[in-house]
Design an enzyme around this catalytic site. Structure first.
Site, short mmCIF file in Angstrom:
data_model
loop_
_atom_site.label_atom_id
_atom_site.label_comp_id
_atom_site.label_asym_id
_atom_site.label_seq_id
_atom_site.Cartn_x
_atom_site.Cartn_y
_atom_site.Cartn_z
N GLY A 14 0.84 -1.21 0.00
CA GLY A 14 0.00 0.00 0.00
C GLY A 14 0.87 1.25 0.00
O GLY A 14 1.81 1.34 0.77
N ARG A 75 1.20 -5.28 -5.02
CA ARG A 75 1.42 -6.42 -4.12
C ARG A 75 1.62 -7.63 -5.02
O ARG A 75 0.67 -8.11 -5.61
CB ARG A 75 0.21 -6.61 -3.21
N ASP A 106 5.19 -4.70 6.08
CA ASP A 106 5.68 -6.04 6.47
C ASP A 106 5.70 -7.04 5.31
O ASP A 106 6.63 -7.85 5.22
CB ASP A 106 4.92 -6.59 7.70
N THR A 129 4.29 2.83 5.52
CA THR A 129 2.90 2.36 5.61
C THR A 129 2.14 3.26 6.58
O THR A 129 2.68 3.65 7.63
CB THR A 129 2.79 0.89 6.10
N ASP A 131 -0.08 2.35 8.41
CA ASP A 131 -0.55 1.55 9.55
C ASP A 131 0.35 1.68 10.80
O ASP A 131 -0.09 1.36 11.90
CB ASP A 131 -0.62 0.06 9.17
N ASP A 133 2.59 -0.25 11.83
CA ASP A 133 2.51 -1.53 12.55
C ASP A 133 3.82 -2.32 12.51
O ASP A 133 3.80 -3.54 12.70
CB ASP A 133 1.37 -2.38 11.97
N ARG A 175 -5.29 -2.01 8.97
CA ARG A 175 -5.23 -3.47 8.81
C ARG A 175 -5.45 -4.16 10.16
O ARG A 175 -6.52 -3.96 10.73
CB ARG A 175 -3.90 -3.89 8.20
O1 F6P Z 1 -1.46 -1.27 4.65
C1 F6P Z 1 -2.03 -0.08 4.25
C2 F6P Z 1 -3.52 -0.23 4.04
O2 F6P Z 1 -4.05 1.02 3.67
C3 F6P Z 1 -4.30 -0.82 5.22
O3 F6P Z 1 -4.55 0.13 6.22
C4 F6P Z 1 -5.52 -1.35 4.54
O4 F6P Z 1 -6.07 -2.42 5.27
C5 F6P Z 1 -5.00 -1.82 3.22
O5 F6P Z 1 -3.77 -1.15 3.00
C6 F6P Z 1 -5.92 -1.59 2.05
O6 F6P Z 1 -5.35 -2.15 0.93
P1 F6P Z 1 -5.87 -1.92 -0.56
O7 F6P Z 1 -5.48 -0.53 -0.96
O8 F6P Z 1 -5.18 -2.96 -1.35
O9 F6P Z 1 -7.35 -2.06 -0.50
#
Ligand code: F6P
Length: 327
Positions: A14, A75, A106, A129, A131, A133, A175
């Site tokens: 992300g 990803r 991660d 990120t 997050d 985390d 997340r």
């Molecule tokens: O890891 C960053 C994040 O924005 C999380 O907070 C969220 O769960 C996820 O990515 C959303 O991913 P995507 O953009 O693939 O929907």
């Protein structure tokens, strides 16, 4: 003396505001140290497809203030396979790249760790990120900007919540982690937060509601981390509360991807700049398989293994603040 002459840089997972500032710092940090730099498009997928290009100081002009990532992100499923990683390695060798800087979370570091082990290839990670985390660093690039986006949105919702004396459930990203919800909750004066790290949260909220924590307030805000453990996210929780507490006028807002965009904050830009240069210098010092972290605003090096194996916990003092300040 290290034999590194050329490095490559990519962003993966992300995107997060401040990734561009980090790319800029890696590119300029490398050129400053007489290294060549290649950019890789779309993360590990770009490595597999040999989508690399030469970067100059000018390639990163005028990007420090931009959200997103000029290198694009993905990803990669293919990079999870040994065949995909072999292709990626072949392309790095073909381009005479001696080391790699990856900017991501991660998932990005898990891939980097295996890749480094399989091919004995020097890889350094920069935590990017929203997050926040990742274990071993107080802070990840993008978190501060996302927090500011959250509080800006909650402030606006507070205006209308207050006008109608409503109870709002606002869902934020993160997340499996509650960092955005917790700090966002404190900074926006939320009455409660629901985070994945605390199991008994609904009980807590229920008690609050039964005690009528709204009584003397014109509005109430509950920040819900998307990974909360009650189940169903803000929508389901709000439905349950509306059923069990008909005296509350309940509404829901899901902030969503708005939290991922926007111009990075000063804090994100400065930290990304520090981490980007530190990543290049770490490679030149023969470091590998490490994440650049920040602890007490100082740069630290954290082995990928350690960053991935451990779970970063929420600060209990901050959790307590929510209760103390929501009376
Ligand atoms: O890891 C960053 C994040 O924005 C999380 O907070 C969220 O769960 C996820 O990515 C959303 O991913 P995507 O953009 O693939 O929907």
């Amino acid at each position: 003396m290290t034999g590194i002459k050329k490095i490559a840089v990519l962003t993966s997972g992300g995107d997060a505001p401040g990734m561009n500032a980090a790319i800029r710092a890696v590119v300029r940090g490398a050129i400053y140290n007489d290294l060549q730099v290649m950019g890789v498009y779309r993360g590990y997928d770009g490595l597999i497809k040999n989508d690399l290009f030469e970067m100059t100081s000018k390639s990163v002009s005028n990007i420090i203030q931009q959200g997103g990532t000029i290198l694009k992100s993905a990803r990669s499923k293919e990079f999870r396979t040994p065949e995909g990683r072999k292709l990626a390695h072949d392309n790095l060798v073909q381009n005479e790249v001696d080391a790699l800087v990856v900017i991501g979370g991660d998932g990005t570091f898990a891939g980097a760790r295996i890749f480094g082990l399989e091919f004995n290839f020097p890889v350094v990670g920069i935590p990017g990120t929203i997050d926040n985390d990742l274990y071993g660093t107080d802070y990840t690039i993008g978190y501060d900007t996302a927090l500011n986006t959250v509080i800006d949105a909650v402030d606006k919702i507070r205006d209308t919540a207050s006008a109608h004396s409503r109870l709002f459930f606002i869902e934020v990203m993160g997340r499996d982690a509650g960092f955005l919800a917790l700090r966002g909750g404190i900074a926006s004066g939320a009455e409660a937060v629901l985070v994945p790290e605390i199991d008994t949260d609904y009980q807590h909220l229920d008690t609050f509601l039964r005690n009528g924590f709204k009584k003397e307030k014109s509005s109430s805000i509950v920040l819900v981390a998307e990974g909360e453990k009650i189940g169903g996210g803000a929508i389901k929780i709000a439905e349950k509360v509306a059923q069990e507490h008909p005296n509350y006028d309940v509404r829901v807002t899901i902030l969503g991807h708005i939290q991922r965009g926007g111009s990075p904050s000063a804090y994100d830009r400065v930290s990304a700049s520090q981490m980007g240069v530190a990543a290049v210098e770490a490679l030149l010092d023969d470091q590998k398989s490490i994440m650049i972290g920040m602890v007490n605003r100082e740069i630290v090096f954290v082995p990928f293994n350690k960053a991935l194996k451990n779970k970063k916990s929420l600060n209990p003092d901050l959790l307590r603040l929510i209760d103390v300040l929501s009376i």
